[in-house]
Each structure stands twice: as structure tokens, then as C-alpha cells.
Design an enzyme around this catalytic site. Structure first.
Site, short mmCIF file in Angstrom:
data_model
loop_
_atom_site.label_atom_id
_atom_site.label_comp_id
_atom_site.label_asym_id
_atom_site.label_seq_id
_atom_site.Cartn_x
_atom_site.Cartn_y
_atom_site.Cartn_z
N GLU A 339 0.82 -1.20 0.00
CA GLU A 339 0.00 0.00 0.00
C GLU A 339 0.87 1.26 0.00
OE1 GLU A 339 -2.54 -0.87 3.41
OE2 GLU A 339 -1.44 0.60 4.60
N CYS A 340 0.52 2.17 -0.87
CA CYS A 340 1.15 3.48 -1.03
C CYS A 340 2.66 3.34 -1.22
CB CYS A 340 0.79 4.39 0.13
SG CYS A 340 0.95 6.15 -0.25
#
Length: 455
Positions: A339-340
Site C-alpha cells: 500500500e502506497c
């Protein structure tokens, strides 16, 4: 029979961001922990960085409270549990007191927590009183503790601020400027007291003198009426936190599985509640450093959280052993959730704001460009195989990729649009997105991402 748990509590808010909420919250936690009290700190809204300081200050885990992202039931459970063991509960607000939907004021009113307003008074005098009056009375029925003037220049300045208040009892003191080189007993801090960069505060564990910085802030606060309160004085802000409703036991869909979680200077954006959820799902959680370790630990699934890969591109590219280990992991069709920042490191390259392009691991096709301005910010929800996760997005970069997009995020109460929201990429056993997930919002979706049995 369990009953409501009673404990003094304050929600530290402000008229806007940048007023000093984090410094005051951490200073309060440090000060009263030094006095021997058991302090529990919460952060209102999504935030990975401020909790590092609050955990160091209080010595206890810090969780998020948000009436949408975490939900009212989760807030109720966490506050009740904290009140059963703590002498003081502190909740740091988000942005301005009434900003956002839901706002910090909504949380304060829902649980009856008195609001301590922190106001940067460095460039005002009589207007301080008008601002304090407006914050207190803008919404009828808002629980109120008082106001603390921050970044005050002198004792005379403090007197001018105090005289402007309609209710003298609202005055909780003036916090003088605590800046670079401020002495605190034998401690001396260098640079900004709590330094910042593009995603927020520098995390406490990245600074060798972080505890001295907290002590400097606590010492300054101790000179105020707020800081001089004894334990019995805090009872004026006692709150009865209601008993949470009974919830069903979480299915152990990750029973017998080991989840390896990246954790180092480049990959550090993890909620304590997310790790707790993995364990409640039955997983064994192990940590590794994507920057420094030559290979993954033995595991069934990997979670690469967000962080600052753009600050460590050379080290990421140089760690060819980790790249090979990650590649072997996905070639065995073992799940990898990125994530990210974790996703950014999986692309082929990251282009910095100066235009220089740096190779990274290349497990996903595409490239990332870092910008000087925010690219996305706000609460988001993501549907994963029919299960909806809540969370948020906050990043300064954009990605260009032809990896398959299997879903997109949407804002609360808005339908998913094909050309809007954050993409959820899926390539083989890799799932990746800019979306930061709050795992407790839907453990079934988390189990899907991490290959849980019968998820």
C-alpha cells in the site's frame, strides 16, 4: 456486570492545522507520565506519524478514533478499554476543531470529552479571546475544558491574551516558544522541536534526541496552570465511557499463516490496530527490513506498508537480494499486499522532484513521479472481492502503469467511478494501491488480500 468506565479525558483541538496540537498532546502525555500517571493517547482521524511521538511520550500503544473510518463501535470499545486502566486519556484532534465530516468536534460531543483548544497566539492579542469564545460557542452543547495559548513571546504577551477572555476560568496557561536550542534541565534539542517534512512530522524513532525534545516541551508545559494540576484536579474532566456492545468473535481465517510485515525507515506507516487485527485473524506476524535484509523471512504472505521509499531509492535498488526474494515469493503465488509507499517501491522507477529517475524493484510495470504538491488526500473505501475496507489516501506522487486494475476506491457515500479513486492493481499474487486500509473495518477483506483460508 461491566459498567461504564470513568476517567479524566481531554480532546486537544485547534482552530486549524499547524497550531501545535501534536506538541501539546505529546507534552501533556510526557508530563503526566513523568508524574507517575498512566496516560493513554489516541489520534483523531488517519495519521501514522503523530502516534510515534505520543507512544514515546506515554509508553503505551496509540490507536486511531474516527467515527467513519474506524466506526463508532470501534471507538466505543477502545475508549472504554483505555478508561478501565488509565488515569488520563488524551485525544489529539485533526485539522481544525470543526473541519471534516466527521470532525473532532463530532467525536467530542459523541463521547462527552471536554475540548482543550490550543491556539497559536504568536501574532495576536485581544483577538485571542474572540477566537476562544467562538470555538466554545459555535456549536451548542460542545464539552469544553478551556484554552491554552501557544508560542507566546513573553509574560506581558500572556497577560494581554488572558485579559481578552470572556471567562477567566477558561485560561489554562501560556506555552512559551520552545524552539531550536531550548534548554530543558540538562536536555538541549537541536533544530525544530518536532521537525516536519512533506508527509508530516518526522517520526520520533528517526531522531536520536527525541526523548529530550519531549522533555523540553513537557518542562515548558509544566509552568502553565494546566501543567501544574494535581491528579485530583483532573477529575473535573472525568468522562463516563459507555460499555461497548457485544461483538462476535473474529474468524481465524489466517490461522497457521505467517505474515511478514515490512518495518524500517522507508516502510513505517502501520496502524497498531492493523497488526492487532492480523493476530486476531490467527496470523503469526513477523517483521523484516526491506532496506537492509537480504531476503524475506519464512512466510506465507507479505505486507509492504507505506512510508518514504522516495527518500531511500538508492538503498532499495541496491538490495538485489530482497528484490529476488520478493520475486520468488510472488512466483510461488504467495500473496503480497503493498500500500502506497510499498507499492511505489514495486514499480520500475521513482522520479524525484528534481527530475532525476531512480530504479527500484520492478515487480510491477510502471513508473512513479513525486510532486511538490499533494496528489490526493481524504477518506476512501475499497471493495475487495465484495468486501468493503475503509481507510484513506494521502500521497504526493502519481503512478503510471498498465498493470490490471481490478477495483477503485471511492469517497464515503459515493459510488465507485471507473475513472476516479485510487486504483487497486492486481498482477499475479500482488495487490497494490495508494489506498491505506484500516484492517479492523473489514477483516474478511484483509484475509482475502493475504490469502486466508476460506476467506
Amino acid at each position: 456486570m461491566q459498567t461504564p468506565a470513568r476517567c479524566p479525558a481531554l480532546l486537544i483541538a485547534a482552530p486549524a492545522s499547524g497550531q501545535g496540537k501534536t506538541t501539546v498532546t505529546a507534552a501533556l502525555a510526557r508530563l503526566y507520565t513523568r508524574k507517575g500517571l498512566k496516560v493513554r493517547v489516541f489520534k483523531c482521524g488517519p495519521d501514522f506519524l503523530d502516534p510515534h511521538w505520543h507512544q514515546l511520550a506515554s509508553g503505551a500503544p496509540v490507536h486511531q478514533l474516527d467515527l467513519w473510518m474506524t466506526g463508532e463501535a470501534d471507538c466505543t470499545q477502545r475508549l472504554h478499554a483505555a478508561a478501565q486502566e488509565a488515569d488520563l486519556i488524551l485525544i489529539e484532534g485533526v485539522m481544525g476543531l470543526f473541519d471534516g465530516d466527521p470532525s473532532a468536534a463530532d467525536l467530542a460531543q459523541r463521547f462527552g470529552v471536554p475540548v482543550l483548544a490550543v491556539v497559536d497566539a504568536s501574532a495576536m492579542a485581544g483577538t485571542f479571546g474572540a477566537l476562544a469564545f467562538g470555538l466554545q460557542h459555535y456549536r451548542p452543547g460542545l464539552p469544553w475544558a478551556g484554552v491554552l495559548a501557544n508560542r507566546v513571546g513573553s509574560a506581558r504577551h500572556a497577560d494581554m491574551l488572558r485579559s481578552g477572555l470572556r471567562a477567566p476560568g477558561d485560561w489554562l496557561g501560556a506555552l512559551m516558544r520552545v524552539t531550536a536550542g531550548t534548554d530543558a534541565g540538562t536536555a538541549r534539542v537541536a533544530g525544530a522541536l518536532l521537525p516536519e517534512r512533506h508527509l508530516g512530522l518526522v517520526a520520533a524513532h528517526e531522531l536520536p534526541d527525541s526523548r529530550q525534545r519531549l522533555d523540553a516541551a513537557a518542562d515548558a508545559l509544566e509552568a502553565t496552570p494546566l501543567g501544574q494540576m494535581a491528579t485530583p484536579d483532573l477529575q473535573r474532566w472525568a468522562v463516563d465511557f459507555p460499555l461497548p456492545a457485544h461483538t462476535a468473535a473474529m474468524p481465524t481465517l489466517l490461522e497457521g499463516r505467517t505474515v511478514a510485515v515490512g518495518r524500517d525507515a522507508a516502510f513505517c506507516f502501520t496502524y497498531a490496530a492493523n497488526l492487532q487485527t492480523l493476530e486476531q485473524l490467527g496470523a503469526r506476524v513477523v517483521f523484516f527490513s526491506p532496506l537492509d535484509d537480504a531476503a524475506l523471512p519464512e512466510c506465507d504472505a507479505v505486507w509492504l506498508p507505506g512510508g518514504y521509499p522516495e527518500l531511500h531509492t538508492d538503498r532499495i535498488a541496491a538490495n538485489t537480494g530482497m528484490k529476488a526474494s520478493l520475486m520468488a515469493h510472488v512466483l510461488q503465488r504467495k500473496p503480497l499486499w503493498a500500500e502506497c509507499g510499498g507499492m511505489m517501491a514495486l514499480f520500475e522507477s521513482i522520479t524525484h522532484t528534481d527530475g532525476t529517475q531512480h530504479p527500484v524493484w520492478g515487480l510491477l510495470p510502471g513508473h512513479v513521479t513525486v510532486h511538490k504538491r499533494l496528489a490526493a488526500l481524504g477518506p476512501q473505501q475499497l471493495v475487495v472481492d465484495g468486501h468493503t475496507l475503509r481507510g484513506h489516501t494521502f500521497h504526493y506522487s502519481t503512478a503510471q502503469s498498465d498493470a490490471p486494475v481490478v477495483s477503485r476506491t471511492s469517497r464515503p457515500d459515493e459510488p465507485v467511478a471507473a475513472d476516479a479513486g485510487e486504483a487497486l492493481y492486481r498482477l499475479g499474487s500482488i495487490h497494490a494501491s495508494y489506498f491505506h486500509a484500516w484492517f479492523p473495518s473489514n477483516p474478511l477483506a484483509v484475509a482475502r488480500l493475504l490469502g486466508g483460508v476460506a476467506a
